[in-house]
Design an enzyme around this catalytic site. Structure first.
Site, mmCIF file in Angstrom:
data_model
loop_
_atom_site.group_PDB
_atom_site.id
_atom_site.type_symbol
_atom_site.label_atom_id
_atom_site.label_comp_id
_atom_site.label_asym_id
_atom_site.label_seq_id
_atom_site.Cartn_x
_atom_site.Cartn_y
_atom_site.Cartn_z
ATOM 1 N N TYR A 42 0.904 -1.189 -0.026
ATOM 2 C CA TYR A 42 -0.006 -0.102 -0.031
ATOM 3 C C TYR A 42 0.852 1.078 -0.028
ATOM 4 O O TYR A 42 0.780 2.173 0.861
ATOM 5 C CB TYR A 42 -0.959 0.021 1.110
ATOM 6 C CG TYR A 42 -2.141 0.910 0.995
ATOM 7 C CD1 TYR A 42 -3.314 0.529 0.312
ATOM 8 C CD2 TYR A 42 -2.178 2.185 1.698
ATOM 9 C CE1 TYR A 42 -4.275 1.330 0.016
ATOM 10 C CE2 TYR A 42 -3.412 2.885 1.562
ATOM 11 C CZ TYR A 42 -4.509 2.524 0.768
ATOM 12 O OH TYR A 42 -5.642 3.159 0.585
ATOM 13 N N GLY A 43 1.731 1.124 -1.060
ATOM 14 C CA GLY A 43 2.671 2.510 -1.017
ATOM 15 C C GLY A 43 2.138 3.240 -2.256
ATOM 16 O O GLY A 43 0.973 3.389 -2.406
ATOM 17 N N GLN B 168 2.035 3.304 -5.758
ATOM 18 C CA GLN B 168 1.379 2.670 -6.730
ATOM 19 C C GLN B 168 0.160 1.667 -5.987
ATOM 20 O O GLN B 168 -1.077 1.992 -6.504
ATOM 21 C CB GLN B 168 1.946 1.603 -7.567
ATOM 22 C CG GLN B 168 2.817 2.122 -8.487
ATOM 23 C CD GLN B 168 2.070 2.831 -9.570
ATOM 24 O OE1 GLN B 168 0.905 2.453 -10.149
ATOM 25 N NE2 GLN B 168 2.924 3.865 -10.410
ATOM 26 N N GLU C 38 12.688 -5.137 -5.554
ATOM 27 C CA GLU C 38 13.792 -5.928 -4.478
ATOM 28 C C GLU C 38 13.105 -6.817 -3.534
ATOM 29 O O GLU C 38 13.686 -7.742 -2.947
ATOM 30 C CB GLU C 38 14.830 -4.961 -3.784
ATOM 31 C CG GLU C 38 14.090 -3.920 -2.759
ATOM 32 C CD GLU C 38 13.516 -2.800 -3.297
ATOM 33 O OE1 GLU C 38 13.117 -1.974 -2.615
ATOM 34 O OE2 GLU C 38 13.142 -2.827 -4.580
ATOM 35 N N GLN D 187 9.776 -8.333 -4.109
ATOM 36 C CA GLN D 187 8.883 -9.109 -4.529
ATOM 37 C C GLN D 187 9.060 -10.661 -4.528
ATOM 38 O O GLN D 187 8.193 -11.400 -4.288
ATOM 39 C CB GLN D 187 8.742 -8.749 -6.139
ATOM 40 C CG GLN D 187 7.881 -7.306 -6.038
ATOM 41 C CD GLN D 187 7.623 -7.142 -7.711
ATOM 42 O OE1 GLN D 187 7.658 -7.749 -8.485
ATOM 43 N NE2 GLN D 187 6.963 -5.878 -7.901
ATOM 44 N N HIS E 244 5.264 -3.706 -13.233
ATOM 45 C CA HIS E 244 6.392 -3.914 -13.656
ATOM 46 C C HIS E 244 7.022 -5.014 -13.898
ATOM 47 O O HIS E 244 6.927 -5.923 -13.038
ATOM 48 C CB HIS E 244 7.460 -3.092 -12.725
ATOM 49 C CG HIS E 244 8.915 -2.646 -13.308
ATOM 50 N ND1 HIS E 244 9.040 -2.667 -14.586
ATOM 51 C CD2 HIS E 244 10.211 -3.080 -12.750
ATOM 52 C CE1 HIS E 244 10.455 -2.389 -14.956
ATOM 53 N NE2 HIS E 244 11.102 -2.560 -13.453
ATOM 54 N N GLY F 267 2.364 6.598 -8.728
ATOM 55 C CA GLY F 267 1.155 6.408 -7.995
ATOM 56 C C GLY F 267 0.364 7.612 -7.680
ATOM 57 O O GLY F 267 -0.932 7.695 -7.996
ATOM 58 N N GLU G 117 12.434 25.202 -13.251
ATOM 59 C CA GLU G 117 11.679 25.437 -14.388
ATOM 60 C C GLU G 117 11.561 24.123 -15.363
ATOM 61 O O GLU G 117 10.902 24.186 -16.425
ATOM 62 C CB GLU G 117 12.404 26.535 -15.422
ATOM 63 C CG GLU G 117 12.078 27.877 -14.884
ATOM 64 C CD GLU G 117 12.409 28.850 -15.706
ATOM 65 O OE1 GLU G 117 12.242 28.738 -17.098
ATOM 66 O OE2 GLU G 117 13.189 29.848 -15.456
ATOM 67 N N SER H 294 10.508 31.659 -26.047
ATOM 68 C CA SER H 294 10.972 32.517 -26.646
ATOM 69 C C SER H 294 11.879 32.142 -28.013
ATOM 70 O O SER H 294 12.355 31.049 -27.967
ATOM 71 C CB SER H 294 11.716 33.729 -25.940
ATOM 72 O OG SER H 294 12.984 32.993 -25.532
#
Length: 339
Positions: free
Chosen positions: A25-26, A28, A84, A86, A108, A134, A231, A252
């Site tokens: 529950y981070g 994503q 890392e 999973q 992913h 997320g 910027e 410009s």
């Protein structure tokens, strides 16, 4: 031209009667869970007991349980903990509860592509990958929009994997923007290359070099930060909306002329592309993945040292001070915002 899908191509009713277990529950995880729930889909959360994610998911009104319990209860299991982590989570908590006919999903393809996770042939395996963080996935959904997403099927045990994957992406809002069909290999390798060579590695080093050149020449760090870091988002927003030509239309003529004469001086094309090809080769042959896996096994000494050095770099120090004084001071911290 690759296949593109939109809401008209996705049947969200394919998720009717199914329970989606979001593991993690981070950034994503919270976005997928909240968007799916708002789309009328039954969602449960698997998290580490007494962890930050567990309490955050409970505060958002979800049914929260251990990862093993969620994997057992879910029909579709979306694995959204860090790359890392999973493999261990899969082997310890998911695989024992991954029965025939279920679906295992990823945002992913890293662990499947590099064979850190090899799912049973009896389950569907698909990719549902928003091309954005997320918090953007959640914010765009709440604004009635979506983040472009990728879909891929690695295993189609039921014959319905692609339809389920598209329904899932529609549920998180991705089909509002468009869904590009890909493969686990293509998503993994292009994503890792893009992050390293351009989006994170390339851009951060470009900003850092620009900041250092200006401050070493005697200009104030505040002016340097605003010019070469702050910027950048404004420019990228224009590119996202109208492409590079559209961005050039909005700036410009002086700035556009400088782009043509000085951009190639800073990043000579053939030299830059040669180095980019080296990065891509490391991704393709697994060298980067092997190094990252080994770094994690050794408790991240280089990673943590690099993180600390960046946090203490003058561009970060002055940036934190400037952002505190800007108009968006009251915005949520990205590390703590859930919706």
């Amino acid at each position: 031209m690759a296949n593109m899908f939109y809401e008209k191509d996705c049947n969200i009713e394919k998720l009717d009667g199914k329970t989606i277990a979001i593991i993690g529950y981070g950034s994503q995880g919270h976005a997928h869970a909240l968007n799916l729930r708002d789309s009328g889909i039954n969602v449960i959360i698997g998290a580490r007991e007494n962890g930050k994610g567990w309490s955050a998911a409970e505060a958002d009104g979800f049914s929260v349980m251990t990862t093993a319990e969620a994997a057992k209860a879910g029909d579709i299991i979306m694995l959204l903990v860090g790359d890392e982590m999973q493999q261990a989570v899969y082997e310890n908590d998911i695989a024992p509860n991954l029965t025939a006919g279920k679906a295992l999903a990823f945002a992913h393809g890293f662990n499947v592509h590099y064979k850190q996770i090899v799912p049973s042939a009896e389950v569907d395996v698909f990719l549902a990958a928003p091309k954005g963080p997320g918090h953007t996935v959640r914010g765009q959904f709440m604004a009635g929009k979506g983040v472009p997403s990728l879909v891929a099927v690695h295993q189609d045990a039921t014959g319905n994997a692609k339809e389920i994957a598209l329904a899932y992406i529609a549920g998180i809002g991705g089909a509002r923007a468009g869904v590009l069909e890909t493969t686990f290999t293509e998503e993994t390798e292009t994503d890792l290359f893009g992050e390293q060579a351009v989006l994170c590695g390339g851009v951060v080093d470009l900003m850092r070099c620009g900041f250092e050149v200006l401050t070493e020449a005697g200009y104030s760090p505040e002016s340097a930060y605003l010019e070469v870091i702050h910027e950048l988002k404004l420019i990228i927003d224009l590119v996202n909306k109208a492409g590079v030509s559209g961005m050039n239309y909005s700036i410009s003529n002086t700035a556009e002329y400088g782009e043509y004469v000085s951009g190639p001086r800073v990043l000579p094309a053939e030299e830059t592309k040669a180095r980019m090809r080296e990065v891509l080769a490391d991704v393709q042959d697994g060298s980067f993945a092997e190094a990252w896996i080994e770094e994690n096994k050794n408790s991240l000494p280089n990673f943590l040292a690099d993180r600390a050095a960046l946090e203490n770099h003058p561009m970060e120090v002055v940036g934190r001070k400037l952002r505190e004084k800007m108009l968006w001071q009251g915005d949520d911290n990205l590390d703590t915002a859930s919706n």
